[in-house]
Design an enzyme around this catalytic site. Structure first.
Site, PDB file in Angstrom:
ATOM      1  N   ARG B 241       0.822  -1.219   0.000  1.00  0.00           N
ATOM      2  CA  ARG B 241       0.000   0.000   0.000  1.00  0.00           C
ATOM      3  C   ARG B 241       0.849   1.259   0.000  1.00  0.00           C
ATOM      4  NH1 ARG B 241      -4.821  -2.453   3.853  1.00  0.00           N
ATOM      5  NH2 ARG B 241      -5.758  -3.524   2.086  1.00  0.00           N
ATOM      6  N   TYR B 360      -6.730   0.063  -6.915  1.00  0.00           N
ATOM      7  CA  TYR B 360      -5.986  -1.173  -6.634  1.00  0.00           C
ATOM      8  C   TYR B 360      -5.205  -1.114  -5.323  1.00  0.00           C
ATOM      9  CZ  TYR B 360      -1.899   0.825  -9.298  1.00  0.00           C
ATOM     10  OH  TYR B 360      -0.867   1.572  -9.783  1.00  0.00           O
ATOM     11  N   GLU B 361      -4.647  -2.258  -4.969  1.00  0.00           N
ATOM     12  CA  GLU B 361      -3.941  -2.427  -3.687  1.00  0.00           C
ATOM     13  C   GLU B 361      -4.867  -2.047  -2.519  1.00  0.00           C
ATOM     14  OE1 GLU B 361      -0.877  -3.700  -4.481  1.00  0.00           O
ATOM     15  OE2 GLU B 361      -0.596  -4.209  -2.381  1.00  0.00           O
ATOM     16  N   GLY B 362      -6.103  -2.482  -2.639  1.00  0.00           N
ATOM     17  CA  GLY B 362      -7.119  -2.133  -1.637  1.00  0.00           C
ATOM     18  C   GLY B 362      -7.831  -0.866  -2.061  1.00  0.00           C
ATOM     19  N   GLN B 367      -9.740   0.982   2.468  1.00  0.00           N
ATOM     20  CA  GLN B 367      -8.819   1.750   3.343  1.00  0.00           C
ATOM     21  C   GLN B 367      -9.621   2.457   4.449  1.00  0.00           C
ATOM     22  OE1 GLN B 367      -5.878   0.903   2.665  1.00  0.00           O
ATOM     23  NE2 GLN B 367      -6.097   0.326   0.511  1.00  0.00           N
TER      24      GLN B 367
END
Lengths: 257, 378
Positions: B241, B360-362, B367
């Site tokens: 992240r 992306y990446e969460g 978050q």
């Protein structure tokens, strides 16, 4: 082979130059290795890799010059020497620099000394040739190729866009021109190794020099920025009239004809 | 928060900036118009030690710390967010799991190849039906003698068609504890690289589907033990992240710098548009947000380096930096006016590249959940 590089730090080419009180403001300015000296560092590393030996990078400057030396070490040089004149010298010129270097090289057995063709700040291109004269060794400026075979060197020299081929012998001093090579970026492993490589710091006292031995031979009278670039003039009308006008402008206004 | 970069970090930042300006800039047009993966750049980055920044020297890496790695992604992304994401995925989730969970043999075999850029790493967790909800993964791995046989499909695999190894997650049992991770090599029988996605942005990066059809993976390629998959996927979440946060920071900062340059040059009504308060206030807001994002990103990186738990801070950095990138890109297009809508200027590229950093990446919604849970637990 004992290879030495003469290195100078210069303003980052991205920096805006400001003049105040007759001096160039360098507060907060970013400094880089003089780009022509990067060719010298690259060439030194290549010659060492081809013929063996050691590359020592030498600079005259202040405490901050360590950064540029470390960058050269990160590129692959073996040792660095900082001759720190910050506390001893108010001013200096090409004479000063060459004299200090002469004293430094007095007890060294240099086979090859490389320098930049010019420094991009003052662009005098004098220190290399002066030092070679003092040391009594041959020198070739603005080189674009260097081949060493034993004691002999074959050099290509840039002469205003043409090439001159010169044969000479070691020990030798050369100054490096664009086109000689493509300087490498310092790699991350190189950067990590650089901090462990030896960096010797000297003062002029260590070289048995007094301030008056290296007093500059020149005096800077004034420093000023070039005038701001003005918009170009576009001539109009019949071509024959334009030519007449152009010639008259070059003659009377610009006084170049 | 004091970003006291060391001399080595400053030297590295200068090198990365020079490299990006000279080497990457000239490749952007090909990446944009041909959607071509910049493999020559990756090779050069490998030679410079950029493909293994936080990997220890004994495994062929550069042995630098996480903040250094983040500096590299940030600076590369200012010139090309594509190169930024390639490096981030390769390192954070393509290489790190082997460093942290691999056997000595796996580490000795794979890390030097990945850290030198000889191999490119990828990470295969997302499935058509399992995005944010990792636990609903359906890809199966069945033990068969000395091998595992994988069946299933993965989507949105970054570096997909260019990768040599995929850290692949598959089910060896039920629930979270039934997930396992494998190092799958590109030439594994039964692994098919499928459709390449045509994306809004990040042109030149390779995003593909992967199919596993009776794919044979030797049992030595299992990462950790059976059932460690969820742990392995979660372990590198923070670094992943923060890497994407750094990419977003790069995009936002690039949008700001280009907008400032253009606003000072572009004249309307006889004066630079920067002299208009409407434009100058936009720039002030962009700069403030970029600065705040920078502090969050480097703070999170320094927490990772010190080994302090930081899922909240990593999520904050990722969420805020990606929002900042998007807002800055929108304003940059606006400041460029009509030219901002054309491909002749970089503003529209920042605009297209920024959006995915919120996804992306969460996703940023995830978050929010992570941050809120951290605050509201107990």
């Amino acid at each position: 082979m004992n290879i030495y590089v003469l290195l100078k730090k210069t303003f980052d080419t991205e920096e805006k130059i400001a003049v105040s009180g007759g001096k160039i403001e360098d507060d907060g300015a970013e400094f880089i290795i003089n780009p022509y000296d990067e060719y010298a560092v690259e060439e030194a590393i290549n010659q060492r890799d081809a013929h063996g030996g050691e590359v020592t990078v030498v600079t005259i400057g202040d405490e901050d010059s360590e950064k540029q030396l470390r960058t050269a070490l990160a590129m692959g040089a073996d040792k660095a020497v900082l001759i720190n004149t910050e506390d001893d010298l108010e001013d200096g010129d090409q004479f000063t620099t060459a004299k200090i270097l002469e004293a430094y090289f007095e007890d060294k057995e240099a086979d090859l000394i490389l320098a930049g063709n010019v420094a991009i700040d003052e662009a005098s291109g004098q220190v290399g040739p002066r030092l070679a004269e003092y040391l009594g060794i041959p020198y070739v400026t603005t080189i674009t190729d260097l081949k060493i075979d034993g004691e002999n060197a074959t050099i290509e020299k840039d002469v205003e866009g043409d090439v001159e081929i010169i044969e000479t012998s070691l020990p030798l001093l050369v100054t490096c021109q664009q086109g000689l090579n493509e300087p490498r970026y310092p790699s991350l492993p190189g950067i990590m190794k650089a901090k462990k490589k030896p960096l010797e710091e000297l003062e002029i006292d260590d070289l048995d020099l007094e301030e008056e031995d290296v007093e500059p031979k020149t005096k800077t009278i004034e420093i000023f920025l070039p005038p701001e670039k003005e918009a170009g003039k576009v001539l109009e009308g019949e071509v024959s009239d334009q030519v007449k006008e152009l010639v008259s402008l070059l003659k009377n206004e610009k006084k170049v004809l | 928060m004091n970003m006291n970069f060391s001399e080595e970090q400053k030297m590295m930042r200068k090198m990365v900036r020079d490299f990006a300006q000279k080497e990457i800039t000239k490749e952007i047009e090909r990446m944009e118009t041909e959607d071509r993966f910049p493999k020559e750049l990756i090779q050069k980055m490998g030679e410079l030690g950029l493909m293994g920044i936080p990997i220890p020297e004994e495994y062929g890496g550069s042995g630098m710390d996480y903040p250094s790695y983040i500096i590299a992604i940030h600076e590369l992304s200012k010139v090309s967010a594509t190169v930024g994401v390639i490096l981030s995925v390769h390192t954070s989730v393509g290489t790190n799991p082997i460093l942290y969970f691999g056997t000595e043999e796996q580490k000795k075999h794979y890390l030097p190849k990945l850290a030198s850029g000889e191999y490119l790493g990828a990470f295969a967790v997302t499935e058509p039906g399992a995005g944010s909800d990792v636990a609903s993964m359906k890809t199966m791995a069945k033990k068969d003698g000395d091998n595992y046989i994988l069946n299933g499909s993965k989507v949105f695999i970054t570096n997909g068609a260019a990768a040599d190894t995929y850290i692949t997650f598959a089910r060896t049992g039920e629930g979270n504890k039934g997930l396992s991770a494998f190092i799958v090599e590109k030439d594994s029988p039964g692994l098919v690289v499928g459709k390449k996605e045509k994306k809004m942005g990040l042109h030149g990066s390779s995003t593909v589907q992967l199919s596993f059809d009776q794919c044979v993976v030797p049992k030595e390629q299992l990462l950790g033990s059976e059932g460690d998959g969820f742990k392995i996927a979660m372990a590198n979440l923070n670094v992943g992240r923060i890497g994407i946060a750094a990419q977003a920071l790069g995009i936002g900062e690039a949008a700001l710098e280009h907008a400032v340059g253009y606003a000072k040059e572009r004249e309307q009504f006889g004066k630079p548009i920067a002299n208009n308060q409407g434009i100058s206030f936009k720039i002030a807001d962009m700069a403030t947000e970029v600065e705040a994002a920078k502090l969050l990103v480097y703070q999170a990186a320094s927490l990772v380096e010190r080994g302090v738990p930081c899922s909240k801070e990593a999520s904050m950095a990722k969420m805020y930096a990606s929002k900042t990138a998007m807002r800055a890109a929108i304003e940059a297009v606006q400041i460029y006016g009509g030219y901002g809508y054309t491909e002749d200027y970089p503003a529209e590229r920042f605009f297209r590249d920024a959006k995915v950093t919120e996804i992306y990446e969460g996703t940023n919604e995830i978050q929010h959940i992570v941050i809120a849970k951290n605050l509201l637990k107990d």
